[in-house]
Design a protein around this motif. Structure first.
Motif, mmCIF file in Angstrom:
data_model
loop_
_atom_site.group_PDB
_atom_site.id
_atom_site.type_symbol
_atom_site.label_atom_id
_atom_site.label_comp_id
_atom_site.label_asym_id
_atom_site.label_seq_id
_atom_site.Cartn_x
_atom_site.Cartn_y
_atom_site.Cartn_z
ATOM 1 N N LEU A 3 20.005 11.575 47.131
ATOM 2 C CA LEU A 3 20.905 12.727 47.069
ATOM 3 C C LEU A 3 20.156 14.054 46.981
ATOM 4 O O LEU A 3 20.530 15.021 47.639
ATOM 5 N N GLN A 4 19.091 14.105 46.219
ATOM 6 C CA GLN A 4 18.344 15.362 46.053
ATOM 7 C C GLN A 4 17.782 15.853 47.385
ATOM 8 O O GLN A 4 17.820 17.045 47.680
ATOM 9 N N LYS A 5 17.282 14.946 48.220
ATOM 10 C CA LYS A 5 16.748 15.347 49.528
ATOM 11 C C LYS A 5 17.855 15.900 50.413
ATOM 12 O O LYS A 5 17.655 16.874 51.139
ATOM 13 N N ILE A 6 19.017 15.273 50.356
ATOM 14 C CA ILE A 6 20.147 15.753 51.162
ATOM 15 C C ILE A 6 20.583 17.128 50.681
ATOM 16 O O ILE A 6 20.832 18.035 51.482
ATOM 17 N N GLN A 7 20.644 17.317 49.373
ATOM 18 C CA GLN A 7 21.039 18.611 48.827
ATOM 19 C C GLN A 7 20.062 19.716 49.229
ATOM 20 O O GLN A 7 20.466 20.856 49.429
ATOM 21 N N GLN A 8 18.802 19.388 49.390
ATOM 22 C CA GLN A 8 17.808 20.375 49.805
ATOM 23 C C GLN A 8 17.984 20.777 51.270
ATOM 24 O O GLN A 8 17.461 21.803 51.698
ATOM 25 N N MET A 9 18.731 19.989 52.035
ATOM 26 C CA MET A 9 18.987 20.304 53.444
ATOM 27 C C MET A 9 20.204 21.209 53.618
ATOM 28 O O MET A 9 20.489 21.652 54.728
ATOM 29 N N ILE A 10 20.909 21.488 52.532
ATOM 30 C CA ILE A 10 22.112 22.313 52.600
ATOM 31 C C ILE A 10 21.745 23.751 52.260
ATOM 32 O O ILE A 10 21.132 24.023 51.239
ATOM 33 N N TYR A 11 22.126 24.658 53.150
ATOM 34 C CA TYR A 11 21.850 26.083 52.976
ATOM 35 C C TYR A 11 23.169 26.819 52.842
ATOM 36 O O TYR A 11 24.200 26.348 53.326
ATOM 37 N N GLU A 12 23.123 27.987 52.222
ATOM 38 C CA GLU A 12 24.321 28.807 52.138
ATOM 39 C C GLU A 12 24.112 30.056 52.986
ATOM 40 O O GLU A 12 23.143 30.797 52.801
ATOM 41 N N VAL A 13 25.021 30.260 53.935
ATOM 42 C CA VAL A 13 24.965 31.409 54.826
ATOM 43 C C VAL A 13 26.305 32.130 54.726
ATOM 44 O O VAL A 13 27.353 31.554 55.045
#
Length: 50
Positions: A3-13
């Motif tokens: 889960l942590q790796k997936i969360q690191q792939m999420i960006y906020e724009v």
């Protein structure tokens, strides 16, 4: 994938959470997603320059 790796792939724009096409392709283990997005982006750019 953890889960942590997936969360690191999420960006906020602009207040919207997004993922890069390449990260989505890694998650789905399908490079066709990336290739199709690249082709669509390239064709859209070529229309703007003509």
């Amino acid at each position: 994938m953890e889960l942590q790796k997936i969360q690191q792939m999420i960006y906020e724009v602009r207040g919207v959470k997004v993922m890069l096409d390449t990260d989505l392709a890694v998650l789905s283990e399908n490079q066709e997603v990336t290739n199709l997005r690249y082709q669509n982006g390239t064709s859209n750019r070529s229309l703007l320059t003509h």
